[in-house]
Design a protein around this motif. Sequence first.
Motif, PDB file in Angstrom:
ATOM      1  N   SER A 126      26.506  58.901  68.706  1.00 52.57           N
ATOM      2  CA  SER A 126      26.826  60.316  68.482  1.00 52.57           C
ATOM      3  C   SER A 126      27.812  60.477  67.337  1.00 52.57           C
ATOM      4  O   SER A 126      27.659  61.369  66.487  1.00 52.57           O
ATOM      5  N   TYR A 127      28.831  59.619  67.311  1.00 48.10           N
ATOM      6  CA  TYR A 127      29.816  59.679  66.226  1.00 48.10           C
ATOM      7  C   TYR A 127      29.152  59.415  64.885  1.00 48.10           C
ATOM      8  O   TYR A 127      29.382  60.128  63.907  1.00 48.10           O
ATOM      9  N   LEU A 128      28.310  58.392  64.825  1.00 50.33           N
ATOM     10  CA  LEU A 128      27.682  58.022  63.561  1.00 50.33           C
ATOM     11  C   LEU A 128      26.694  59.080  63.084  1.00 50.33           C
ATOM     12  O   LEU A 128      26.506  59.265  61.881  1.00 50.33           O
ATOM     13  N   SER A 129      26.066  59.777  64.017  1.00 47.28           N
ATOM     14  CA  SER A 129      25.193  60.874  63.632  1.00 47.28           C
ATOM     15  C   SER A 129      25.983  61.974  62.923  1.00 47.28           C
ATOM     16  O   SER A 129      25.546  62.508  61.886  1.00 47.28           O
ATOM     17  N   LEU A 130      27.166  62.288  63.446  1.00 46.96           N
ATOM     18  CA  LEU A 130      28.030  63.284  62.810  1.00 46.96           C
ATOM     19  C   LEU A 130      28.555  62.786  61.468  1.00 46.96           C
ATOM     20  O   LEU A 130      28.687  63.568  60.514  1.00 46.96           O
ATOM     21  N   TYR A 131      28.854  61.507  61.401  1.00 47.50           N
ATOM     22  CA  TYR A 131      29.308  60.893  60.151  1.00 47.50           C
ATOM     23  C   TYR A 131      28.242  61.026  59.068  1.00 47.50           C
ATOM     24  O   TYR A 131      28.531  61.413  57.922  1.00 47.50           O
ATOM     25  N   ARG A 132      27.005  60.761  59.416  1.00 45.66           N
ATOM     26  CA  ARG A 132      25.923  60.883  58.442  1.00 45.66           C
ATOM     27  C   ARG A 132      25.705  62.334  58.025  1.00 45.66           C
ATOM     28  O   ARG A 132      25.452  62.627  56.848  1.00 45.66           O
ATOM     29  N   ILE A 174      23.534  55.255  50.146  1.00 45.85           N
ATOM     30  CA  ILE A 174      22.721  54.751  51.256  1.00 45.85           C
ATOM     31  C   ILE A 174      23.445  53.681  52.066  1.00 45.85           C
ATOM     32  O   ILE A 174      23.390  53.668  53.297  1.00 45.85           O
ATOM     33  N   GLN A 175      24.153  52.769  51.387  1.00 44.89           N
ATOM     34  CA  GLN A 175      24.834  51.705  52.140  1.00 44.89           C
ATOM     35  C   GLN A 175      25.889  52.270  53.082  1.00 44.89           C
ATOM     36  O   GLN A 175      26.072  51.779  54.203  1.00 44.89           O
ATOM     37  N   PHE A 176      26.564  53.328  52.666  1.00 42.08           N
ATOM     38  CA  PHE A 176      27.551  53.966  53.528  1.00 42.08           C
ATOM     39  C   PHE A 176      26.868  54.770  54.638  1.00 42.08           C
ATOM     40  O   PHE A 176      27.296  54.753  55.790  1.00 42.08           O
ATOM     41  N   TYR A 177      25.810  55.442  54.263  1.00 37.92           N
ATOM     42  CA  TYR A 177      25.065  56.283  55.200  1.00 37.92           C
ATOM     43  C   TYR A 177      24.492  55.457  56.349  1.00 37.92           C
ATOM     44  O   TYR A 177      24.414  55.915  57.482  1.00 37.92           O
ATOM     45  N   ASN A 178      24.094  54.243  56.049  1.00 38.44           N
ATOM     46  CA  ASN A 178      23.430  53.390  57.037  1.00 38.44           C
ATOM     47  C   ASN A 178      24.397  52.483  57.803  1.00 38.44           C
ATOM     48  O   ASN A 178      23.978  51.600  58.538  1.00 38.44           O
ATOM     49  N   ALA A 179      25.688  52.718  57.642  1.00 36.26           N
ATOM     50  CA  ALA A 179      26.689  51.841  58.245  1.00 36.26           C
ATOM     51  C   ALA A 179      26.904  52.129  59.732  1.00 36.26           C
ATOM     52  O   ALA A 179      26.907  53.275  60.167  1.00 36.26           O
ATOM     53  N   LYS A 180      27.109  51.065  60.490  1.00 38.56           N
ATOM     54  CA  LYS A 180      27.553  51.168  61.882  1.00 38.56           C
ATOM     55  C   LYS A 180      29.072  51.074  61.947  1.00 38.56           C
ATOM     56  O   LYS A 180      29.702  51.603  62.856  1.00 38.56           O
ATOM     57  N   GLN A 181      29.608  50.345  61.002  1.00 32.57           N
ATOM     58  CA  GLN A 181      31.056  50.158  60.897  1.00 32.57           C
ATOM     59  C   GLN A 181      31.392  50.046  59.420  1.00 32.57           C
ATOM     60  O   GLN A 181      30.645  49.419  58.654  1.00 32.57           O
ATOM     61  N   MET A 182      32.516  50.665  59.012  1.00 31.99           N
ATOM     62  CA  MET A 182      32.833  50.685  57.586  1.00 31.99           C
ATOM     63  C   MET A 182      34.339  50.775  57.391  1.00 31.99           C
ATOM     64  O   MET A 182      35.007  51.555  58.051  1.00 31.99           O
ATOM     65  N   PHE A 183      34.864  49.927  56.515  1.00 34.17           N
ATOM     66  CA  PHE A 183      36.266  50.065  56.134  1.00 34.17           C
ATOM     67  C   PHE A 183      36.480  49.497  54.737  1.00 34.17           C
ATOM     68  O   PHE A 183      35.693  48.689  54.242  1.00 34.17           O
ATOM     69  N   PHE A 184      37.536  49.966  54.114  1.00 37.26           N
ATOM     70  CA  PHE A 184      37.988  49.440  52.828  1.00 37.26           C
ATOM     71  C   PHE A 184      39.263  48.646  53.054  1.00 37.26           C
ATOM     72  O   PHE A 184      40.112  49.045  53.871  1.00 37.26           O
ATOM     73  N   ALA A 185      39.417  47.544  52.336  1.00 33.56           N
ATOM     74  CA  ALA A 185      40.613  46.716  52.497  1.00 33.56           C
ATOM     75  C   ALA A 185      41.022  46.094  51.172  1.00 33.56           C
ATOM     76  O   ALA A 185      40.186  45.743  50.338  1.00 33.56           O
ATOM     77  N   CYS A 186      42.327  45.950  50.993  1.00 34.96           N
ATOM     78  CA  CYS A 186      42.920  45.180  49.897  1.00 34.96           C
ATOM     79  C   CYS A 186      43.459  43.886  50.477  1.00 34.96           C
ATOM     80  O   CYS A 186      44.100  43.895  51.540  1.00 34.96           O
ATOM     81  N   ASN A 187      43.218  42.779  49.802  1.00 37.21           N
ATOM     82  CA  ASN A 187      43.691  41.472  50.241  1.00 37.21           C
ATOM     83  C   ASN A 187      44.610  40.879  49.177  1.00 37.21           C
ATOM     84  O   ASN A 187      44.261  40.864  47.990  1.00 37.21           O
ATOM     85  N   TYR A 188      45.765  40.395  49.624  1.00 33.75           N
ATOM     86  CA  TYR A 188      46.755  39.838  48.703  1.00 33.75           C
ATOM     87  C   TYR A 188      47.171  38.448  49.196  1.00 33.75           C
ATOM     88  O   TYR A 188      47.408  38.244  50.395  1.00 33.75           O
ATOM     89  N   PHE A 189      47.272  37.513  48.267  1.00 32.06           N
ATOM     90  CA  PHE A 189      47.487  36.118  48.647  1.00 32.06           C
ATOM     91  C   PHE A 189      48.828  35.551  48.178  1.00 32.06           C
ATOM     92  O   PHE A 189      49.080  34.363  48.353  1.00 32.06           O
TER      93      PHE A 189
END
Length: 231
Positions: A126-132, A174-189
């Motif tokens: 239901s959440y993902l339907s609203l997201y799309r 499309i890649q975002f639209y078809n996502a079940k889970q999605m996040f953006f991240a920055c990685n620092y070493f």
Amino acid sequence: MYKYDGITSDALFLLAQNRFENDKAFYEEHKPAIKKGVITPVKQIIEALLDDMFSYDSRMVLIPWKMISRIRRDTRYTKDKSLYRENVWVMFMRDKKANPYIPCFWLEIFPDRYTCGVGTFYTNASYLSLYRERILAEPDRFRKAVKSCESVGASIRLDCYKKLKEGDCPEDLIQFYNAKQMFFACNYFDITELENSDFIEKIRKNYKAFYPLYSFLIEVTEKYVALNGGE
């Protein structure tokens, strides 16, 4: 101005050693040092960012002990029975017990790196339907939110459906639209960055860039709540 004592490589090594020892007596002996070297500075990071996070969402839970992961793991529901973590994280989010389908900002610190990001970790159909629906209704807004995340070097992490979901979605989304889970991240070493307050200013800048996506996702959550109850 805010106080920040810094997190040293020695403090992170102790956290890793504690996991390696996996021993209650070792933990109890070194608990004060872990608290001073890691937990207290993490609380100071929260304090430094409070005003920013409240301005992004006045309904966030901004009580440190509710936001910081525990060093002692809950092993009841996992095959990994290690008693302790070598990482620590902070979640800037609304009350997930009231509704689990909420986005968050996070910061996670490991012995060899640190990451920060924005996204939604728990979803349902239901959440993902609203997201799309929201992507189709406001594609330009979503594009701008994505570009804002990318502007600070954040990369996308997606878990997508194998079968493309129906809908007249623009090809670039499309890649975002078809996502079940999605996040953006920055990685620092370079963990030496954790030793001084310049690191906090980098996180502050990143969260500002992440906010347009957070705003988009929280509106999906609020519509979900309105339709399904919760919060």
